[in-house]
Design an enzyme around this catalytic site. Sequence first.
Site, PDB file in Angstrom:
ATOM      1  CD  GLU A  73      21.038  37.830  33.434  1.00 14.73           C
ATOM      2  OE1 GLU A  73      21.800  37.514  33.573  1.00 14.73           O
ATOM      3  OE2 GLU A  73      20.038  36.985  32.660  1.00 14.73           O
ATOM      4  CD  GLU A  98      26.419  44.858  31.708  1.00 19.41           C
ATOM      5  OE1 GLU A  98      26.941  45.978  32.123  1.00 19.41           O
ATOM      6  OE2 GLU A  98      26.222  43.673  32.411  1.00 19.41           O
ATOM      7  CG  ASP A 125      21.338  52.426  36.865  1.00 13.91           C
ATOM      8  OD1 ASP A 125      20.754  51.450  37.422  1.00 13.91           O
ATOM      9  OD2 ASP A 125      22.218  53.210  37.321  1.00 13.91           O
ATOM     10  CG  ASP A 147      31.456  45.772  40.127  1.00 11.79           C
ATOM     11  OD1 ASP A 147      32.335  45.403  40.920  1.00 11.79           O
ATOM     12  OD2 ASP A 147      31.883  46.442  39.050  1.00 11.79           O
ATOM     13  CE  LYS A 151      40.196  49.464  46.554  1.00 14.82           C
ATOM     14  NZ  LYS A 151      41.014  50.818  46.058  1.00 14.82           N
ATOM     15  CB  THR A 216      28.142  32.947  33.417  1.00 15.47           C
ATOM     16  OG1 THR A 216      28.667  33.163  34.712  1.00 15.47           O
ATOM     17  CG2 THR A 216      26.601  32.858  33.336  1.00 15.47           C
ATOM     18  NE  ARG A 217      31.752  37.199  29.939  1.00 16.73           N
ATOM     19  CZ  ARG A 217      32.529  38.495  29.491  1.00 16.73           C
ATOM     20  NH1 ARG A 217      33.694  38.338  29.283  1.00 16.73           N
ATOM     21  NH2 ARG A 217      31.703  39.501  29.485  1.00 16.73           N
ATOM     22  CE1 TYR A 218      32.299  38.971  34.074  1.00 17.21           C
ATOM     23  CE2 TYR A 218      30.081  38.293  33.276  1.00 17.21           C
ATOM     24  CZ  TYR A 218      31.217  39.134  33.289  1.00 17.21           C
ATOM     25  OH  TYR A 218      31.369  40.323  32.368  1.00 17.21           O
ATOM     26  CD  GLU A 219      28.944  28.753  37.962  1.00 14.42           C
ATOM     27  OE1 GLU A 219      28.006  29.044  38.980  1.00 14.42           O
ATOM     28  OE2 GLU A 219      28.673  27.923  37.240  1.00 14.42           O
TER      29      GLU A 219
END
Length: 238
Positions: A73, A98, A125, A147, A151, A216-219
Amino acid sequence: MSDTPKSAFDPNPPRRNFYGRRHGKTLRQSQKGYLAEDLGDLRPRGISLAENPARRPIDPAAIFGDDRPVWLEVGFGGGEHMVHMAATHPGIGIIGCEPFINGVAMLLGKIRAAGVGNVSVHPGDARDLMDVLPDASLSRAFLMYPDPWPKARHHRRRFVTPEHLLPLARVMRAGAEFRVATDIPDYVRQTLDEVPKAGFDLIGETGTPWDDWISTRYEQKALREGRVPHYVTFRRQG
């Protein structure tokens, strides 16, 4: 001509920049404890130059003690998805990468709470790990709500670029599955454009998550803010 993945391990990976945060708000004492007490035992060895100056390929079987399938992951965030995958699929080993230390601390707390033992954590990384993984060593990979670098001038920093995808293709077995989830339409566009060039076939792009998915919390944040999740599945050619 499209890019194609390297076919063999490279002992001299290129120097590279890192973009993004490594630290956030002050950690709680419990989180500091997780890092001090748990991370050392869960961290795969042989990734750093100090541990592996010759950049020899590491043995994934040594991480989990047997030759079970190994999954990756990339950017596990708070760790909900990674821990869920480990608990749902106890016969596999999953490595999470992560660089954001607050996310690492959150993951370690979830690992303790769930009691899963088939996990390994690289607090850095993902490219550093892929540098030392052998060819065709991964059976599945996940990129969950990465992420977005919204931009246009920062789109080259996204994971779905040749700098990341070609090493990923090298370390994935033929037929291995690569899953991507995002709520950013332009990220979907770039994913659909770039991932096949690296040696993957598109299997599906849908608004319905996988059967073993956990939100997940991001979703959940995306849904609260009215953005539509996309779930994209690829298969490694070969």
